[in-house]
Design a protein around this motif. Sequence first.
Motif, PDB file in Angstrom:
ATOM      1  N   GLY A 206       0.811  -1.210   0.000  1.00  0.00           N
ATOM      2  CA  GLY A 206       0.000   0.000   0.000  1.00  0.00           C
ATOM      3  C   GLY A 206       0.846   1.263   0.000  1.00  0.00           C
ATOM      4  O   GLY A 206       0.515   2.256  -0.672  1.00  0.00           O
ATOM      5  N   ARG A 207       1.948   1.237   0.742  1.00  0.00           N
ATOM      6  CA  ARG A 207       2.834   2.401   0.774  1.00  0.00           C
ATOM      7  C   ARG A 207       3.480   2.642  -0.579  1.00  0.00           C
ATOM      8  O   ARG A 207       3.640   3.790  -1.015  1.00  0.00           O
ATOM      9  N   LEU A 208       3.873   1.562  -1.264  1.00  0.00           N
ATOM     10  CA  LEU A 208       4.451   1.716  -2.597  1.00  0.00           C
ATOM     11  C   LEU A 208       3.426   2.306  -3.567  1.00  0.00           C
ATOM     12  O   LEU A 208       3.758   3.176  -4.378  1.00  0.00           O
ATOM     13  N   LEU A 209       2.193   1.824  -3.484  1.00  0.00           N
ATOM     14  CA  LEU A 209       1.146   2.368  -4.345  1.00  0.00           C
ATOM     15  C   LEU A 209       0.920   3.857  -4.075  1.00  0.00           C
ATOM     16  O   LEU A 209       0.790   4.659  -5.002  1.00  0.00           O
ATOM     17  N   ALA A 210       0.917   4.208  -2.798  1.00  0.00           N
ATOM     18  CA  ALA A 210       0.661   5.601  -2.427  1.00  0.00           C
ATOM     19  C   ALA A 210       1.797   6.537  -2.848  1.00  0.00           C
ATOM     20  O   ALA A 210       1.570   7.715  -3.106  1.00  0.00           O
ATOM     21  N   SER A 211       3.015   6.000  -2.940  1.00  0.00           N
ATOM     22  CA  SER A 211       4.169   6.837  -3.285  1.00  0.00           C
ATOM     23  C   SER A 211       4.455   6.883  -4.781  1.00  0.00           C
ATOM     24  O   SER A 211       5.418   7.525  -5.211  1.00  0.00           O
ATOM     25  N   SER A 212       3.647   6.202  -5.598  1.00  0.00           N
ATOM     26  CA  SER A 212       3.891   6.145  -7.030  1.00  0.00           C
ATOM     27  C   SER A 212       3.809   7.533  -7.670  1.00  0.00           C
ATOM     28  O   SER A 212       3.040   8.386  -7.250  1.00  0.00           O
ATOM     29  N   GLN A 213       4.638   7.732  -8.696  1.00  0.00           N
ATOM     30  CA  GLN A 213       4.731   9.021  -9.390  1.00  0.00           C
ATOM     31  C   GLN A 213       4.149   8.890 -10.790  1.00  0.00           C
ATOM     32  O   GLN A 213       4.403   7.917 -11.486  1.00  0.00           O
ATOM     33  N   SER A 214       3.375   9.893 -11.188  1.00  0.00           N
ATOM     34  CA  SER A 214       2.675   9.869 -12.466  1.00  0.00           C
ATOM     35  C   SER A 214       3.325  10.809 -13.479  1.00  0.00           C
ATOM     36  O   SER A 214       3.739  11.922 -13.130  1.00  0.00           O
ATOM     37  N   PHE A 215       3.406  10.344 -14.744  1.00  0.00           N
ATOM     38  CA  PHE A 215       3.971  11.156 -15.821  1.00  0.00           C
ATOM     39  C   PHE A 215       3.092  11.016 -17.069  1.00  0.00           C
ATOM     40  O   PHE A 215       2.415   9.994 -17.256  1.00  0.00           O
ATOM     41  N   PHE A 216       3.104  12.033 -17.904  1.00  0.00           N
ATOM     42  CA  PHE A 216       2.374  12.022 -19.177  1.00  0.00           C
ATOM     43  C   PHE A 216       0.900  11.676 -18.963  1.00  0.00           C
ATOM     44  O   PHE A 216       0.350  10.760 -19.581  1.00  0.00           O
ATOM     45  N   ASP A 217       0.264  12.441 -18.069  1.00  0.00           N
ATOM     46  CA  ASP A 217      -1.174  12.269 -17.796  1.00  0.00           C
ATOM     47  C   ASP A 217      -1.508  10.832 -17.387  1.00  0.00           C
ATOM     48  O   ASP A 217      -2.462  10.209 -17.891  1.00  0.00           O
ATOM     49  N   ASP A 218      -0.719  10.312 -16.477  1.00  0.00           N
ATOM     50  CA  ASP A 218      -0.913   8.977 -15.896  1.00  0.00           C
ATOM     51  C   ASP A 218      -0.587   7.837 -16.855  1.00  0.00           C
ATOM     52  O   ASP A 218      -0.802   6.661 -16.519  1.00  0.00           O
ATOM     53  N   LYS A 219      -0.030   8.141 -18.023  1.00  0.00           N
ATOM     54  CA  LYS A 219       0.320   7.057 -18.947  1.00  0.00           C
ATOM     55  C   LYS A 219       1.508   6.243 -18.438  1.00  0.00           C
ATOM     56  O   LYS A 219       1.638   5.062 -18.734  1.00  0.00           O
ATOM     57  N   VAL A 220       2.388   6.879 -17.661  1.00  0.00           N
ATOM     58  CA  VAL A 220       3.561   6.203 -17.109  1.00  0.00           C
ATOM     59  C   VAL A 220       3.581   6.397 -15.596  1.00  0.00           C
ATOM     60  O   VAL A 220       3.410   7.525 -15.110  1.00  0.00           O
ATOM     61  N   ILE A 221       3.783   5.308 -14.876  1.00  0.00           N
ATOM     62  CA  ILE A 221       3.865   5.347 -13.417  1.00  0.00           C
ATOM     63  C   ILE A 221       5.229   4.813 -12.989  1.00  0.00           C
ATOM     64  O   ILE A 221       5.663   3.760 -13.473  1.00  0.00           O
ATOM     65  N   ILE A 222       5.896   5.537 -12.090  1.00  0.00           N
ATOM     66  CA  ILE A 222       7.177   5.087 -11.545  1.00  0.00           C
ATOM     67  C   ILE A 222       7.034   4.873 -10.046  1.00  0.00           C
ATOM     68  O   ILE A 222       6.486   5.721  -9.331  1.00  0.00           O
ATOM     69  N   VAL A 223       7.534   3.726  -9.574  1.00  0.00           N
ATOM     70  CA  VAL A 223       7.549   3.408  -8.145  1.00  0.00           C
ATOM     71  C   VAL A 223       8.998   3.235  -7.723  1.00  0.00           C
ATOM     72  O   VAL A 223       9.748   2.487  -8.360  1.00  0.00           O
TER      73      VAL A 223
END
Length: 320
Positions: A206-223
Amino acid sequence: MHNHQDLLNIVAFIEKYDRFLVLGHVAPDGDCIGSQLALMLFLRRLGKQAEVASVGPFNKNEVKAHEGLFMREITEEWADAAVFIVDCATFERTGFAPFGVEARSIDHHASVEAGAVSGLIDATSPSATLLVQRVIEAFTLGMSEEEAHWLFLGFTTDTGFFRHLRAYSGEHVRQASKLIDLGASPAETFALLEGGYCLRDRQYLGRLLASSQSFFDDKVIIVEDHVQTVKEEGAPSRDSDTLYRLLLSAEATEVVIVLRMDEEQTTVGLRSKDYVDVGTIAQSLGGGGHARASGCTVKSQEHPLADLKEYLLEQIQRQL
């Protein structure tokens, strides 16, 4: 599909030698150990001497309990055996230095690396175990229930329990149905793949999901998964498959990147949903895998985190 001559060459290789050591890749998953164990059992059924070896680590839940079945180093007794490399195609990927009288690979990854061992390689196969199954069937001696169990574990691991199969995959499903008829249990295998986690593991997810970063209008997610933080908190079990699955289920998301970092290196995991070829991106960093699932490991000093993220985003943006 695989070249039929390649299959015949594997059959001839098995008939040529009496002693075999079966290797898989570092940090094995269900497809890797399933391929190794099923092939070892079949070779023994043919009257051959056979063992499996792996440097580990056996971190994934579906493989943890089976670590004791594997040799962890190559003893002098086995240094002159014939070698099978499964679910990868180079000695480097196994963590062992080259050895043996002769080697062959059984692999389904698309990337062809320097030093690859020839053998049965088919990037259209959803799992390495499916190729091992074809080898066993080529001998027309039937298949044991235990062999079917390990093959089904590998098949369901790499297909996400059939989720990753696309249209016109009926032949793959028919191959899996043979394993069920021989005694492989979908219910028990699913429980093995999805179970084994405690509350602390789920809270960390859950913590990893909450800390995820969004790029290009949510097309790319980085954890970002910091190994040092995990060590300080008692190293919960990582459920990468669920992490990728949940993030890719977001409607706009096409690519998920998971970066696991320590002081010396960063492990990059890449998954895509429909059209971005993450395999070529991983290959450009010395890794490999499939078009929709791939990875690599880079040295932290050579690839600082900020530069690595920028490079990955640039490569993905070209395909978006």
